[in-house]
Design a protein around this motif. Structure first.
Motif, PDB file in Angstrom:
ATOM      1  N   ALA A  31      30.417  13.999 -29.982  1.00  0.00           N
ATOM      2  CA  ALA A  31      30.450  15.170 -29.102  1.00  0.00           C
ATOM      3  C   ALA A  31      29.171  15.324 -28.271  1.00  0.00           C
ATOM      4  CB  ALA A  31      30.713  16.427 -29.915  1.00  0.00           C
ATOM      5  N   GLU A  32      28.032  15.119 -28.883  1.00  0.00           N
ATOM      6  CA  GLU A  32      26.779  15.329 -28.142  1.00  0.00           C
ATOM      7  C   GLU A  32      26.654  14.361 -26.970  1.00  0.00           C
ATOM      8  OE1 GLU A  32      21.938  15.382 -28.748  1.00  0.00           O
ATOM      9  OE2 GLU A  32      23.223  15.405 -30.518  1.00  0.00           O
ATOM     10  N   SER A  33      26.899  13.088 -27.217  1.00  0.00           N
ATOM     11  CA  SER A  33      26.772  12.117 -26.114  1.00  0.00           C
ATOM     12  C   SER A  33      27.838  12.363 -25.045  1.00  0.00           C
ATOM     13  CB  SER A  33      26.846  10.685 -26.645  1.00  0.00           C
ATOM     14  OG  SER A  33      28.059  10.459 -27.316  1.00  0.00           O
ATOM     15  N   GLU A  34      29.017  12.822 -25.444  1.00  0.00           N
ATOM     16  CA  GLU A  34      30.054  13.126 -24.457  1.00  0.00           C
ATOM     17  C   GLU A  34      29.669  14.332 -23.606  1.00  0.00           C
ATOM     18  OE1 GLU A  34      33.979  11.452 -26.756  1.00  0.00           O
ATOM     19  OE2 GLU A  34      33.447  13.551 -26.994  1.00  0.00           O
ATOM     20  N   LEU A  35      29.067  15.327 -24.222  1.00  0.00           N
ATOM     21  CA  LEU A  35      28.615  16.485 -23.451  1.00  0.00           C
ATOM     22  C   LEU A  35      27.514  16.079 -22.468  1.00  0.00           C
ATOM     23  CD1 LEU A  35      28.612  19.181 -26.274  1.00  0.00           C
ATOM     24  CD2 LEU A  35      30.062  19.174 -24.218  1.00  0.00           C
ATOM     25  N   ARG A  36      26.603  15.243 -22.917  1.00  0.00           N
ATOM     26  CA  ARG A  36      25.542  14.763 -22.016  1.00  0.00           C
ATOM     27  C   ARG A  36      26.147  13.961 -20.852  1.00  0.00           C
ATOM     28  NH1 ARG A  36      20.601  15.743 -24.130  1.00  0.00           N
ATOM     29  NH2 ARG A  36      20.452  15.992 -26.388  1.00  0.00           N
ATOM     30  N   PHE A  37      27.129  13.121 -21.163  1.00  0.00           N
ATOM     31  CA  PHE A  37      27.808  12.342 -20.126  1.00  0.00           C
ATOM     32  C   PHE A  37      28.505  13.274 -19.130  1.00  0.00           C
ATOM     33  CE2 PHE A  37      31.667  10.213 -18.561  1.00  0.00           C
ATOM     34  CZ  PHE A  37      31.092   9.130 -17.910  1.00  0.00           C
ATOM     35  N   GLY A  38      29.219  14.275 -19.661  1.00  0.00           N
ATOM     36  CA  GLY A  38      29.911  15.238 -18.794  1.00  0.00           C
ATOM     37  C   GLY A  38      28.951  15.985 -17.894  1.00  0.00           C
ATOM     38  N   LEU A  39      27.791  16.322 -18.428  1.00  0.00           N
ATOM     39  CA  LEU A  39      26.781  17.012 -17.607  1.00  0.00           C
ATOM     40  C   LEU A  39      26.290  16.140 -16.461  1.00  0.00           C
ATOM     41  CD1 LEU A  39      24.725  18.954 -20.272  1.00  0.00           C
ATOM     42  CD2 LEU A  39      25.807  19.920 -18.230  1.00  0.00           C
ATOM     43  N   GLY A  40      26.308  14.840 -16.665  1.00  0.00           N
ATOM     44  CA  GLY A  40      25.901  13.934 -15.595  1.00  0.00           C
ATOM     45  C   GLY A  40      26.942  13.806 -14.497  1.00  0.00           C
ATOM     46  N   LEU A  41      28.161  14.242 -14.771  1.00  0.00           N
ATOM     47  CA  LEU A  41      29.243  14.121 -13.790  1.00  0.00           C
ATOM     48  C   LEU A  41      29.410  15.338 -12.898  1.00  0.00           C
ATOM     49  CD1 LEU A  41      32.052  12.499 -16.014  1.00  0.00           C
ATOM     50  CD2 LEU A  41      30.501  11.352 -14.408  1.00  0.00           C
ATOM     51  N   VAL A  42      28.951  16.483 -13.357  1.00  0.00           N
ATOM     52  CA  VAL A  42      29.171  17.722 -12.596  1.00  0.00           C
ATOM     53  C   VAL A  42      27.827  18.344 -12.220  1.00  0.00           C
ATOM     54  CG1 VAL A  42      31.408  18.190 -13.678  1.00  0.00           C
ATOM     55  CG2 VAL A  42      29.343  19.117 -14.702  1.00  0.00           C
ATOM     56  N   PRO A  43      27.807  19.088 -11.138  1.00  0.00           N
ATOM     57  CA  PRO A  43      26.557  19.774 -10.780  1.00  0.00           C
ATOM     58  C   PRO A  43      26.145  20.760 -11.874  1.00  0.00           C
ATOM     59  CG  PRO A  43      28.144  19.853  -8.959  1.00  0.00           C
ATOM     60  CD  PRO A  43      28.863  19.303 -10.152  1.00  0.00           C
ATOM     61  N   ALA A  44      24.867  20.761 -12.198  1.00  0.00           N
ATOM     62  CA  ALA A  44      24.361  21.607 -13.284  1.00  0.00           C
ATOM     63  C   ALA A  44      24.565  23.091 -12.992  1.00  0.00           C
ATOM     64  CB  ALA A  44      22.878  21.314 -13.526  1.00  0.00           C
ATOM     65  N   ASP A  45      24.553  23.479 -11.713  1.00  0.00           N
ATOM     66  CA  ASP A  45      24.677  24.899 -11.376  1.00  0.00           C
ATOM     67  C   ASP A  45      26.142  25.330 -11.176  1.00  0.00           C
ATOM     68  OD1 ASP A  45      25.011  23.445  -9.057  1.00  0.00           O
ATOM     69  OD2 ASP A  45      23.800  24.789  -7.806  1.00  0.00           O
ATOM     70  N   SER A  46      27.083  24.428 -11.406  1.00  0.00           N
ATOM     71  CA  SER A  46      28.503  24.790 -11.284  1.00  0.00           C
ATOM     72  C   SER A  46      28.964  25.524 -12.543  1.00  0.00           C
ATOM     73  CB  SER A  46      29.354  23.534 -11.075  1.00  0.00           C
ATOM     74  OG  SER A  46      29.368  22.744 -12.255  1.00  0.00           O
ATOM     75  N   THR A  47      30.128  26.142 -12.473  1.00  0.00           N
ATOM     76  CA  THR A  47      30.695  26.836 -13.632  1.00  0.00           C
ATOM     77  C   THR A  47      30.903  25.864 -14.783  1.00  0.00           C
ATOM     78  OG1 THR A  47      31.814  28.377 -12.154  1.00  0.00           O
ATOM     79  CG2 THR A  47      32.640  28.249 -14.397  1.00  0.00           C
ATOM     80  N   VAL A  48      31.449  24.700 -14.469  1.00  0.00           N
ATOM     81  CA  VAL A  48      31.685  23.690 -15.511  1.00  0.00           C
ATOM     82  C   VAL A  48      30.358  23.189 -16.066  1.00  0.00           C
ATOM     83  CG1 VAL A  48      32.673  21.415 -16.006  1.00  0.00           C
ATOM     84  CG2 VAL A  48      33.913  23.018 -14.551  1.00  0.00           C
ATOM     85  N   GLY A  49      29.402  22.926 -15.195  1.00  0.00           N
ATOM     86  CA  GLY A  49      28.086  22.455 -15.634  1.00  0.00           C
ATOM     87  C   GLY A  49      27.397  23.457 -16.539  1.00  0.00           C
ATOM     88  N   ALA A  50      27.468  24.740 -16.175  1.00  0.00           N
ATOM     89  CA  ALA A  50      26.851  25.781 -17.006  1.00  0.00           C
ATOM     90  C   ALA A  50      27.534  25.852 -18.373  1.00  0.00           C
ATOM     91  CB  ALA A  50      26.930  27.134 -16.296  1.00  0.00           C
ATOM     92  N   TRP A  51      28.860  25.727 -18.391  1.00  0.00           N
ATOM     93  CA  TRP A  51      29.587  25.776 -19.662  1.00  0.00           C
ATOM     94  C   TRP A  51      29.238  24.570 -20.536  1.00  0.00           C
ATOM     95  CZ3 TRP A  51      31.544  28.710 -23.069  1.00  0.00           C
ATOM     96  CH2 TRP A  51      32.468  28.242 -24.006  1.00  0.00           C
TER      97      TRP A  51
END
Length: 174
Positions: A31-51
């Motif tokens: 889960a941790e590495s997947e969350l880090r990977f997901g954060l690299g795909l979306v803008p950090a300031d987006s709703t998804v990035g913040a979540w």
């Protein structure tokens, strides 16, 4: 011929469903590495990035403060593996194991109230609850056509049995 076509159709879809359930279980573990990977795909300031950032921070805090809670992730993965194995039954004998398809369809429907109730209680964003519900939609879309084909197989089987049993017995000439 129609029976073989139906069985091939059912087996292909169930093979996809079994593999998808198994892989879904596997994705729980890193889960941790997947969350880090997901954060690299979306803008950090987006709703998804913040979540995703919120999830990652909570995961890291939990890992350091209460690592035993991660055991729940292990059990979630295990449940996916067991459910995947359950669908081997209808893959092998769809008519006899029709109940497994009914169980799966019921679970796909039950995702909706569960996601909306538990999501609201736990403070999960509504849009993420919809993401969770998408698993029910996809699962239902895979299983429902299988279930309908199993019903056809059953009907065909009953027709064959009725035809055989209703044939009048003619005594053999001596």
């Amino acid at each position: 011929m129609r029976q073989n076509t139906n069985i091939r159709f059912i087996r292909r879809r169930l093979a996809f469903f079994i593999v998808a359930l198994f892989l879904s279980g596997l994705t729980v573990l890193p889960a941790e590495s997947e969350l880090r990977f997901g954060l690299g795909l979306v803008p950090a300031d987006s709703t998804v990035g913040a979540w995703l950032r919120t999830l990652l921070e909570a995961y890291i805090d939990m890992r350091s403060d209460a690592p035993f809670l991660l055991y729940g992730y292990d059990w979630l993965a295990f449940a996916h593996f067991v459910l995947a194995a359950l669908f081997i039954g209808p893959w092998r004998d769809p008519v006899r194991n029709r109940w497994v398809l009914e169980f799966g369809l019921g679970a796909c429907i039950a995702i909706f109230p569960f996601a909306f109730i538990a999501g609201a209680v736990r403070g999960i964003p509504f849009w993420w609850q919809l993401v969770d519900c998408s698993f029910g939609v996809v699962g239902f879309a895979v299983l429902w056509p299988c279930y309908r084909r199993v019903q056809q197989l059953e009907a065909d089987s009953l027709t064959r049995k009725t035809t055989v049993h209703e044939t009048p017995l003619v005594p053999l000439a001596r």
